[in-house]
Every structure is written in structure tokens, then in C-alpha cells.
Design a protein around this motif. Structure first.
Motif, PDB file in Angstrom:
ATOM      1  N   ALA A 126     -10.469  -1.534  -1.513  1.00 14.44           N
ATOM      2  CA  ALA A 126     -11.202  -0.321  -1.126  1.00 14.44           C
ATOM      3  C   ALA A 126     -10.457   0.447  -0.041  1.00 14.44           C
ATOM      4  O   ALA A 126     -10.454   1.695  -0.037  1.00 14.44           O
ATOM      5  CB  ALA A 126     -12.606  -0.688  -0.651  1.00 14.44           C
ATOM      6  N   LEU A 127      -9.816  -0.281   0.883  1.00 20.58           N
ATOM      7  CA  LEU A 127      -9.059   0.374   1.943  1.00 20.58           C
ATOM      8  C   LEU A 127      -7.815   1.082   1.414  1.00 20.58           C
ATOM      9  O   LEU A 127      -7.231   1.912   2.122  1.00 20.58           O
ATOM     10  CB  LEU A 127      -8.656  -0.650   3.008  1.00 20.58           C
ATOM     11  N   SER A 128      -7.422   0.765   0.195  1.00 22.50           N
ATOM     12  CA  SER A 128      -6.214   1.372  -0.385  1.00 22.50           C
ATOM     13  C   SER A 128      -6.506   2.669  -1.124  1.00 22.50           C
ATOM     14  O   SER A 128      -5.569   3.296  -1.643  1.00 22.50           O
ATOM     15  CB  SER A 128      -5.560   0.369  -1.358  1.00 22.50           C
TER      16      SER A 128
ATOM     17  N   ALA B 270       0.810  -1.218   0.000  1.00 23.80           N
ATOM     18  CA  ALA B 270       0.000   0.000   0.000  1.00 23.80           C
ATOM     19  C   ALA B 270       0.847   1.272   0.000  1.00 23.80           C
ATOM     20  O   ALA B 270       0.444   2.282  -0.600  1.00 23.80           O
ATOM     21  CB  ALA B 270      -0.931   0.001   1.206  1.00 23.80           C
ATOM     22  N   CYS B 271       1.996   1.223   0.648  1.00 24.28           N
ATOM     23  CA  CYS B 271       2.776   2.450   0.850  1.00 24.28           C
ATOM     24  C   CYS B 271       3.913   2.639  -0.152  1.00 24.28           C
ATOM     25  O   CYS B 271       4.326   3.772  -0.412  1.00 24.28           O
ATOM     26  CB  CYS B 271       3.343   2.479   2.268  1.00 24.28           C
ATOM     27  N   SER B 272       4.442   1.544  -0.669  1.00 23.26           N
ATOM     28  CA  SER B 272       5.558   1.667  -1.603  1.00 23.26           C
ATOM     29  C   SER B 272       5.067   2.167  -2.954  1.00 23.26           C
ATOM     30  O   SER B 272       4.012   1.753  -3.445  1.00 23.26           O
ATOM     31  CB  SER B 272       6.255   0.314  -1.771  1.00 23.26           C
ATOM     32  N   ARG B 273       5.851   3.029  -3.569  1.00 22.24           N
ATOM     33  CA  ARG B 273       5.483   3.564  -4.877  1.00 22.24           C
ATOM     34  C   ARG B 273       6.288   2.933  -6.016  1.00 22.24           C
ATOM     35  O   ARG B 273       6.044   3.228  -7.179  1.00 22.24           O
ATOM     36  CB  ARG B 273       5.686   5.086  -4.901  1.00 22.24           C
ATOM     37  N   SER B 274       7.236   2.075  -5.683  1.00 20.14           N
ATOM     38  CA  SER B 274       8.092   1.479  -6.709  1.00 20.14           C
ATOM     39  C   SER B 274       7.596   0.094  -7.091  1.00 20.14           C
ATOM     40  O   SER B 274       6.879  -0.574  -6.330  1.00 20.14           O
ATOM     41  CB  SER B 274       9.527   1.384  -6.208  1.00 20.14           C
TER      42      SER B 274
END
Length: 393
Positions: free
Chosen positions: A220-222, A62-66
């Protein structure tokens, strides 16, 4: 054809088989007498590790953008699901930890994180498969009703596509297990009975919950990154399915995992049941990490001998079982994971063809043995020699 006379195939006398059963019973008693806090701590640590890894993996996704972060999180989530499926769910539902009297870690209360219903699986797997392991026409796990893995099953044109069925089953293995449970319930209570309808409804409810959880709730939580979470959940489930499929198939379908006719059930003794479990299963070589990742089902022989003993004991049990097999000149079938899987694939692809295209006979084919293989003078000499060796041991 399938083995109809286990004693003849194993070249053992009735006295030998009784002694074999006594030795294997002794191993069980020793393990049961030594169970304690160390074992309880193991399963509690495993559950804690799995849940922590699941949460961590979802946070990374959920938090990583890579892309690397997504791949790492997805791989970790797939591993967490595999641990929950095999080292926890499979083994808890076998009753391996019932002796703790912990209502959370108990075979009657545990519901694993996949579409199959635990209560249905306990009947189809714990009873139909483990009690009647590899008996043609009785053990539903012998090909799972969609593949021909022994020449004792007559060839049909539909078997031509079983290599494709194999790929599909691997990808949707959790769904196959779920449907397998309903099929076993139908055989138990009858088609279109209220109990059969209830089993279908239970599977539908469980499947709906799993689909909503994995493909609706978590995405949905993301928020805006829902596509990322959706893809990760789908990939992790696929990884879990593929790994579970490989582990299960390598324990039951490589060369050396023999098949039996229903004749063996007539007056089967405890020793003969043990002997059938040894002959009908196969291990694969694994270190501690691979053993943990496979739910310790790399020790499939030990698991079939003692399905309700804690999995963390299988490595030590295996040392004693291997020694017993050597004493009675019995095969202890094992090999590398790659080798066992390639042998399994060979059987699946070969038996997709009609028998007239196959070379070996049904008595000496590597995937389908018979007591005729050890018949004749050689078999009698081996049997006499082995009885003498066991008596003098």
C-alpha cells in the motif's frame, strides 16, 4: 537401530567421558570469561547492518523501474531477512547476548520477523530440541513430525509422499516452525487446554501481523507500484525460508548426524550430554561470508555444545572442539554445503520407501547407526587402545 549406549558407540570409558566433559566445560569458561565490548559491538553492528540493508532494499524495489533493479532489491531484502532470522533472531532468542543486559537484545524480549512466536519457539527449540537432540520419540525436530529420517520410525504409506512434503516444508518453513511451536505447547500443557488455546491464538495474531505487514502495508505504501512490492516481499520471504531450511537440515540430517533411543537419558551425565551433541549434529564448511549468512550455524556442532555462547565466537571455538574430537578419536562431521544437503536429500527420498526395499540394515545404514557397528573384537581393541592413548596424553 538408534544408539542406546553412547559410551559403547564412541568406544570411551566413563573416565574418558568425564574428562571429555571437563575439557568442553573449560572451553565454555574461557569464552564466558573473555566476553566483552568487542562481542557487544558485533551484535549491535549486525543489527544496524541488517536494518540498513532492509531499508535500502525496499527503496531499490520501490524506486527502480528496471527488472535488474527489482531482482537486486529482492535479493538484498531476502538476505536481510535471512540475517534477521538466523544471525540475529535465532541467536538472540537462544540467550547468546543476555549477558549484555540490554533490554532490546535479550531472549525474553526479542520477537523475530516471521510468523513463528519467539516464546513458543524457545520451548520447542531451545528445550525440546537442544536438550534432547536427536532422541527418537522425544526430539520433535527429528523429521518435524512430517518426515521419516531414521529407520527407527516405522514406515507408513504416508511416507511415500515425503519428498513432496520436503519441498513444501522448504517453501513455507516459517509457517512450519510456527505450527511446530504450537504442537510442542500442546504436548507440554495438553490438548484443548486454556494454555493450548492461548498458544494457537498467539500464533494467529503473530501470523496476521506478518501477513498484513508484508502483503498489505508495504504494498500500500508503494502506491501504483504495489504489485512490484507485493511480489518482492513474497519472493524475499521464499528465499529466506529456503535458505533457513537448507541450513537447518544440513546441520541435522546428513550422514554422521546420529540418532539415539530414549535409553541414553537414563542417568545421563554432563559428559554424555556433550558427547551426544557431538555425535548428533553436523557442520558444513564455510568461509566468513557464508558463516555470517547462515547465522554461524555452519558450526552446528559448536552451537549444540554451547547454544547460549555468542555466534561470533563459534569459529574459534570450533578449532578447540575439533582438537578435542581428534584427541578422543571422535567424529567431527563436516563437509561442503552441497555434499551435506545431497546426503540429506538422499535420506529423505530413501526413507520414503518401506524398509524391505532398502539394502543396508538398521545398524549400519549411513543415516541410522548403532553401537553394534563398533561391537565385537574390533570395538574392544579400539576402546582399549583409545583409553590407553588418552591416559598417556
Amino acid at each position: 537401530m538408534a544408539i542406546a549406549d553412547i559410551a559403547a558407540y564412541a568406544h570411551l570409558s566413563e573416565a574418558d567421558i568425564e574428562a571429555l566433559g571437563d575439557e568442553l566445560d573449560s572451553i565454555r569458561r574461557d569464552i564466558e570469561d573473555s566476553l566483552g565490548e568487542r562481542d557487544a559491538a558485533y551484535i549491535r553492528r549486525t543489527i544496524l547492518f541488517q536494518r540498513a540493508l532492509d531499508v535500502t532494499a525496499r527503496l531499490v524495489i520501490a524506486c527502480s523501474r528496471s527488472r535488474v533493479g527489482w531482482l537486486a532489491g529482492t535479493a538484498a531484502l531476502g538476505f536481510a531477512k535471512s540475517v534477521e532470522n538466523m544471525e540475529i533472531g535465532h541467536n538472540v532468542t537462544h540467550g547468546q547476548w543476555d549477558w549484555m543486559n540490554d533490554p532490546e537484545i535479550h531472549s525474553n524480549t526479542w520477537e523475530w520477523d516471521m510468523v513463528a512466536v519467539s516464546s513458543q519457539w524457545r520451548y520447542s527449540h531451545n528445550y525440546r530440541h537442544h536438550v534432547f537432540n536427536n532422541i527418537v520419540g522425544v526430539d520433535d525436530d527429528l523429521g518435524f513430525g512430517v518426515m521419516r529420517v531414521t529407520r527407527d520410525v516405522p514406515w507408513k504409506p504416508e511416507h511415500l509422499v515425503q519428498p513432496l512434503r520436503n519441498v513444501l516444508l522448504a517453501a513455507i518453513f516459517e509457517w512450519g516452525i510456527g505450527l511446530h511451536g504450537v504442537h510442542s505447547e500442546r504436548d507440554r500443557v495438553g490438548r484443548d487446554t486454556p494454555e493450548h488455546a492461548a498458544a494457537r491464538s498467539a500464533l494467529l495474531r503473530k501470523s496476521a501481523r506478518q501477513v498484513v505487514k508484508d502483503y498489505v502495508l508495504w504494498p500500500a505504501l508503494s502506491g501504483r507500484r504495489w504489485r512490484r512490492t507485493l511480489a518482492a516481499n513474497g519472493a524475499a520471504n521464499l528465499l529466506r525460508n529456503l535458505w533457513s531450511y537448507v541450513v537447518i537440515f544440513c546441520g541435522h540430517f546428513p550422514d554422521g548426524a546420529e540418532k539415539f533411543s530414549a535409553d541414553v537419558l537414563e542417568h545421563e551425565t554432563r559428559g554424555e550430554w556433550y558427547l551426544r551433541q557431538i555425535l548428533g549434529t553436523a557442520n558444513f564448511n564455510a568461509g566468513p561470508v557464508l558463516a555470517f549468512a547462515s547465522g554461524n550455524l555452519c558450526y552446528q556442532i559448536e552451537h549444540h555444545l554451547y547454544p547460549d555462547l555468542p555466534s561470533n565466537r563459534y569459529a574459534k571455538i570450533g578449532e578447540r572442539v575439533r582438537a578435542v574430537c581428534a584427541k578422543y578419536d571422535l567424529p567431527y562431521t563436516t563437509g561442503s554445503l552441497v555434499r551435506q544437503y545431497l546426503l540429506t536429500l538422499r535420506t529423505i527420498h530413501k526413507l520414503a520407501l518401506p524398509d524391505r526395499f532398502l539394502i543396508a540394515t538398521s545398524d549400519d545404514a549411513p543415516e541410522t547407526a548403532s553401537e553394534r557397528r563398533v561391537g565385537g573384537a574390533l570395538g574392544r581393541l579400539r576402546s582399549a587402545h583409545q583409553r590407553q592413548r588418552v591416559r598417556s596424553a
